[in-house]
Design an enzyme around this catalytic site. Sequence first.
Site, PDB file in Angstrom:
ATOM      1  N   HIS A  57      29.729  27.226  14.819  1.00 21.47           N
ATOM      2  CA  HIS A  57      31.064  27.546  15.328  1.00 21.47           C
ATOM      3  C   HIS A  57      32.120  27.460  14.248  1.00 21.47           C
ATOM      4  CE1 HIS A  57      32.625  23.374  15.405  1.00 21.47           C
ATOM      5  NE2 HIS A  57      31.410  23.021  15.812  1.00 21.47           N
TER       6      HIS A  57
ATOM      7  N   CYS B 232      26.935  19.815  14.900  1.00 22.64           N
ATOM      8  CA  CYS B 232      26.922  21.276  14.856  1.00 22.64           C
ATOM      9  C   CYS B 232      26.961  21.770  13.413  1.00 22.64           C
ATOM     10  CB  CYS B 232      28.128  21.829  15.613  1.00 22.64           C
ATOM     11  SG  CYS B 232      28.017  21.624  17.409  1.00 22.64           S
TER      12      CYS B 232
END
Length: 157
Positions: A117, A133
């Site tokens: 992301h 992440c």
Amino acid sequence: MLIHISFAEQLLTFRDTRGRVHEYPVSTAANGPGEQQGSGCTPRGRHIVRARIGDGAPLNAVFIGRRPTGEIWTPALAAEHPQRDWILTRILWLSGCEPGVNRLGRVDSMRRFIYIHGTPDTEPMGLPRSHGCVRMRNQDVLDLFDRVPAGCPVVLE
């Protein structure tokens, strides 16, 4: 077609169907590689892009729980919410392909909400700083998102 993420180089390499290579600096977990739920680590191994989220959202759009909040990230907004782990612009939600390694039980990457992301451009790339992440610059995640279909293989090592 393949996304390869190198922990050692903090680099995402995407090879498209024509064999062209696209490279982007990334930031993986500050806690290093690992698969356990609650570890704050980035999982290793073979994955796929299970879902593409945010198509058409503006650059720096803020997401919480994979939903756009209607906010656009700015330094002023960041100052108002200093504890947020910013998920911006686009999300590629990863699903593990290796049962017992990164799929099912307490090692399931999808249940751990592991994404590629966007992050504020003020955050450093090339250094492991995320909460698990794979963070990217917003322009880079936008570029990658437009090239990658759901089901694209991803290898993290």
